[in-house]
Design a protein around this motif. Structure first.
Motif, PDB file in Angstrom:
ATOM      1  N   LYS A  68       1.297 -12.583  38.128  1.00 21.08           N
ATOM      2  CA  LYS A  68       2.262 -12.233  39.104  1.00 21.08           C
ATOM      3  C   LYS A  68       1.975 -12.782  40.414  1.00 21.08           C
ATOM      4  N   GLU A  69       0.454 -12.624  40.759  1.00 21.80           N
ATOM      5  CA  GLU A  69       0.165 -12.991  41.898  1.00 21.80           C
ATOM      6  C   GLU A  69       0.097 -14.647  42.029  1.00 21.80           C
ATOM      7  N   MET A  70      -0.258 -15.277  40.762  1.00 26.74           N
ATOM      8  CA  MET A  70      -0.065 -16.754  40.628  1.00 26.74           C
ATOM      9  C   MET A  70       1.284 -17.400  40.931  1.00 26.74           C
ATOM     10  N   GLN A  71       2.170 -16.582  40.341  1.00 28.04           N
ATOM     11  CA  GLN A  71       3.495 -17.032  40.454  1.00 28.04           C
ATOM     12  C   GLN A  71       4.055 -17.009  42.042  1.00 28.04           C
ATOM     13  N   PHE A  72       3.688 -15.827  42.461  1.00 26.94           N
ATOM     14  CA  PHE A  72       4.051 -15.587  43.833  1.00 26.94           C
ATOM     15  C   PHE A  72       3.593 -16.515  44.583  1.00 26.94           C
ATOM     16  N   ILE A  73       2.164 -17.113  44.653  1.00 22.58           N
ATOM     17  CA  ILE A  73       1.694 -18.194  45.391  1.00 22.58           C
ATOM     18  C   ILE A  73       2.299 -19.408  45.270  1.00 22.58           C
ATOM     19  N   VAL A  74       2.666 -19.881  43.774  1.00 23.95           N
ATOM     20  CA  VAL A  74       3.174 -21.008  43.599  1.00 23.95           C
ATOM     21  C   VAL A  74       4.607 -21.053  44.219  1.00 23.95           C
ATOM     22  N   LEU A 127       2.161 -25.315  35.223  1.00 18.03           N
ATOM     23  CA  LEU A 127       2.398 -24.011  35.135  1.00 18.03           C
ATOM     24  C   LEU A 127       3.956 -24.016  35.375  1.00 18.03           C
ATOM     25  N   ASN A 128       4.592 -24.710  36.027  1.00  8.82           N
ATOM     26  CA  ASN A 128       6.221 -24.692  36.044  1.00  8.82           C
ATOM     27  C   ASN A 128       7.048 -25.402  35.077  1.00  8.82           C
ATOM     28  N   SER A 129       6.202 -26.258  34.236  1.00 13.53           N
ATOM     29  CA  SER A 129       6.761 -27.026  33.508  1.00 13.53           C
ATOM     30  C   SER A 129       7.311 -26.271  32.120  1.00 13.53           C
ATOM     31  N   GLY A 130       6.788 -25.106  31.856  1.00  8.44           N
ATOM     32  CA  GLY A 130       7.549 -24.524  30.736  1.00  8.44           C
ATOM     33  C   GLY A 130       7.779 -23.089  31.264  1.00  8.44           C
ATOM     34  N   ASN A 131       7.703 -22.653  32.509  1.00  3.19           N
ATOM     35  CA  ASN A 131       7.831 -21.376  32.944  1.00  3.19           C
ATOM     36  C   ASN A 131       6.763 -20.351  32.469  1.00  3.19           C
ATOM     37  N   ILE A 132       5.583 -21.201  32.484  1.00  3.48           N
ATOM     38  CA  ILE A 132       4.415 -20.396  31.566  1.00  3.48           C
ATOM     39  C   ILE A 132       4.240 -19.076  31.900  1.00  3.48           C
ATOM     40  N   LEU A 133       3.963 -18.929  33.406  1.00  2.78           N
ATOM     41  CA  LEU A 133       3.581 -17.728  33.881  1.00  2.78           C
ATOM     42  C   LEU A 133       4.563 -16.533  33.639  1.00  2.78           C
ATOM     43  N   ALA A 134       5.978 -16.700  33.577  1.00  7.33           N
ATOM     44  CA  ALA A 134       7.059 -15.817  33.163  1.00  7.33           C
ATOM     45  C   ALA A 134       6.805 -15.608  31.931  1.00  7.33           C
ATOM     46  N   CYS A 135       6.745 -16.719  31.064  1.00  5.11           N
ATOM     47  CA  CYS A 135       6.384 -16.230  29.658  1.00  5.11           C
ATOM     48  C   CYS A 135       5.189 -15.388  29.214  1.00  5.11           C
ATOM     49  N   LEU A 136       4.097 -15.555  29.909  1.00  3.73           N
ATOM     50  CA  LEU A 136       2.939 -14.737  29.974  1.00  3.73           C
ATOM     51  C   LEU A 136       3.205 -13.147  30.265  1.00  3.73           C
ATOM     52  N   LEU A 230      -4.410 -29.024  31.321  1.00  5.98           N
ATOM     53  CA  LEU A 230      -5.035 -28.907  32.841  1.00  5.98           C
ATOM     54  C   LEU A 230      -6.497 -29.826  32.531  1.00  5.98           C
ATOM     55  N   ARG A 231      -7.327 -29.407  31.858  1.00  5.50           N
ATOM     56  CA  ARG A 231      -8.671 -29.723  32.141  1.00  5.50           C
ATOM     57  C   ARG A 231      -8.850 -31.197  31.910  1.00  5.50           C
ATOM     58  N   PRO A 232      -8.209 -32.112  30.876  1.00  6.22           N
ATOM     59  CA  PRO A 232      -8.497 -33.637  31.230  1.00  6.22           C
ATOM     60  C   PRO A 232      -7.923 -34.168  32.699  1.00  6.22           C
ATOM     61  N   ARG A 233      -6.974 -33.247  33.056  1.00  9.60           N
ATOM     62  CA  ARG A 233      -6.335 -34.116  34.449  1.00  9.60           C
ATOM     63  C   ARG A 233      -7.282 -33.512  35.635  1.00  9.60           C
ATOM     64  N   MET A 234      -7.622 -32.428  35.378  1.00 12.69           N
ATOM     65  CA  MET A 234      -8.443 -31.826  36.945  1.00 12.69           C
ATOM     66  C   MET A 234      -9.913 -31.839  36.747  1.00 12.69           C
ATOM     67  N   LEU A 235     -10.539 -32.237  35.728  1.00 11.35           N
ATOM     68  CA  LEU A 235     -11.979 -32.439  35.586  1.00 11.35           C
ATOM     69  C   LEU A 235     -12.706 -31.268  36.207  1.00 11.35           C
ATOM     70  N   GLN A 236     -12.347 -30.222  36.048  1.00 18.09           N
ATOM     71  CA  GLN A 236     -13.262 -29.039  36.250  1.00 18.09           C
ATOM     72  C   GLN A 236     -14.069 -28.564  35.243  1.00 18.09           C
ATOM     73  N   PRO A 237     -15.363 -27.765  35.309  1.00 17.64           N
ATOM     74  CA  PRO A 237     -15.934 -27.284  34.298  1.00 17.64           C
ATOM     75  C   PRO A 237     -15.303 -25.873  33.912  1.00 17.64           C
TER      76      PRO A 237
END
Length: 244
Positions: A68-74, A127-136, A230-237
């Motif tokens: 919910k916090e993630m969705q609010f920030i987005v 996250l917005n592409s499939g309304n992922i946070l709302a689904c979770l 996300l991982r291949p595109r953001m290149l974060q560990p």
């Protein structure tokens, strides 16, 4: 105990172990997503470590709060921009720069900055592409209705206490190697998951827990697919494992 009862008890034990491992995976995926989100959005969402003696309800409630916090920030930062065409965002930004800048050099530098920032971060788009946070949130809210919320994670699966002690002093032991001797509190699970007027309590409890395991799968699939995107595109560990 009859052979049928033994089979039902084994089903209950296997479902309990599966649920426990699902909770481990959810803990890991949620921490990884939170780390990526904080890094990308410059936020400081705090995720508490999950402990084996913790309660199922606490884990799910924390996840709900985080999503919910993630969705609010987005929504607060990019809700309007995501619905606005890219060329419109750029035109508005460029007009503003032209009004404020007085030299060609300033315009060039400002234009470069606009092209870097006009799009929302990759994680927002994913996250917005499939309304992922709302689904979770929806899936977690459904799970919160099951009668296992006040059970501890150790009720589903825990290592034998003696073997744990022996393993801690053994040079050959590894945190990744599961104990051969495990304990599943089948009596507690039966009492919690029993269905009123059920003829076979063990069978009813096994059916119930297997359904919960099935309900958990979409949450894991959503988290896995999100991180894979996300991982291949953001290149974060990858983040560390939160289970303690």
């Amino acid at each position: 105990m009859s052979s049928e009862s033994e089979k039902d008890k084994e089903r209950l034990v296997q479902a309990a172990k599966m649920f426990f491992f699902q909770m481990q995976d959810i803990s890991f995926f949620t921490k990884t997503l939170t780390d990526l989100f904080n890094s990308s959005m410059n936020t400081q969402i705090i995720l508490k470590a999950v402990k084996e003696d913790g309660y199922v309800k606490d884990v799910f409630e924390q996840m709900l709060i985080i999503f919910k916090e993630m969705q609010f920030i987005v929504n607060a930062k990019y809700g309007k921009k995501q619905n606005e065409p890219l060329f419109s965002q750029m035109a508005t930004a460029m007009c503003s720069v032209v009004e404020k800048s007085t030299s060609v050099k300033e315009l060039q530098q400002s234009a470069k900055q606009i092209f870097r920032n006009v799009r929302a971060p990759v994680i927002v788009s994913v996250l917005n592409s499939g309304n992922i946070l709302a689904c979770l949130e929806s899936s977690l809210s459904l799970l919160m209705k099951y009668p296992i919320m006040n059970l501890q994670l150790s009720d589903f699966y825990r290592k034998d206490s003696k073997e744990q002690s022996d393993a801690s002093t053994s040079e050959k032991s590894s945190s990744l190697v599961l104990s051969k001797t495990i304990t599943v509190d089948t009596l507690k699970l039966q009492d919690t998951l029993k269905t009123e007027n059920a003829k076979n309590i063990i069978e009813s409890a096994a059916d119930h827990l297997e359904q919960i395991v099935k309900t958990m799968r979409p949450i894991l699939e959503i988290l896995q697919k999100t991180l894979k995107g996300l991982r291949p595109r953001m290149l974060q560990p990858m983040g560390g494992f939160t289970w303690k």
